[in-house]
Design a protein around this motif. Sequence first.
Motif, short mmCIF file in Angstrom:
data_model
loop_
_atom_site.label_atom_id
_atom_site.label_comp_id
_atom_site.label_asym_id
_atom_site.label_seq_id
_atom_site.Cartn_x
_atom_site.Cartn_y
_atom_site.Cartn_z
N VAL A 39 0.84 -1.20 0.00
CA VAL A 39 0.00 0.00 0.00
C VAL A 39 0.88 1.25 0.00
N ILE A 40 1.90 1.26 0.82
CA ILE A 40 2.82 2.40 0.87
C ILE A 40 3.50 2.58 -0.48
N ALA A 41 3.98 1.50 -1.06
CA ALA A 41 4.65 1.57 -2.37
C ALA A 41 3.70 2.12 -3.43
N ARG A 42 2.43 1.68 -3.39
CA ARG A 42 1.44 2.18 -4.36
C ARG A 42 1.26 3.68 -4.22
N LYS A 43 1.14 4.15 -2.97
CA LYS A 43 0.94 5.58 -2.74
C LYS A 43 2.16 6.40 -3.17
N VAL A 44 3.35 5.88 -2.91
CA VAL A 44 4.57 6.57 -3.33
C VAL A 44 4.60 6.67 -4.85
N GLU A 45 4.30 5.57 -5.53
CA GLU A 45 4.29 5.57 -6.99
C GLU A 45 3.26 6.54 -7.55
N GLU A 46 2.06 6.57 -6.94
CA GLU A 46 1.03 7.52 -7.37
C GLU A 46 1.54 8.96 -7.23
N GLY A 47 2.24 9.23 -6.14
CA GLY A 47 2.79 10.57 -5.94
C GLY A 47 3.86 10.92 -6.96
N LEU A 48 4.70 9.95 -7.27
CA LEU A 48 5.75 10.20 -8.26
C LEU A 48 5.19 10.40 -9.66
N GLN A 49 4.07 9.77 -9.96
CA GLN A 49 3.47 9.86 -11.29
C GLN A 49 2.55 11.08 -11.45
N SER A 50 2.20 11.72 -10.35
CA SER A 50 1.30 12.87 -10.44
C SER A 50 2.08 14.12 -10.85
N PRO A 51 1.38 15.08 -11.43
CA PRO A 51 2.07 16.31 -11.84
C PRO A 51 2.55 17.09 -10.62
N PRO A 52 3.59 17.89 -10.79
CA PRO A 52 4.07 18.68 -9.66
C PRO A 52 3.02 19.70 -9.22
#
Length: 73
Positions: A39-52
């Motif tokens: 779950v943590i890894a998913r959230k981190v990846e979502e954050g990295l893929q979102s626009p700044p």
Amino acid sequence: MSDLDTIDVSHINFASTVFPTDDDMKLWHSLSPAEQRAVIARKVEEGLQSPPAQKASKAEIMGEVLAEMKHDL
């Protein structure tokens, strides 16, 4: 591919994005350590893929918050 990539956590959703509810805490504690890491890894990846985030001043942010609060009343 890491072991976390093989754990399906797509069905796990928390109600709050900031302060966990009691139900969120129960859900979190019901997960295995591997599921928690996934779950943590998913959230981190979502954050990295979102626009700044767009830069905004404190006054701009507060103006938006106050406008939303007035709209919700």
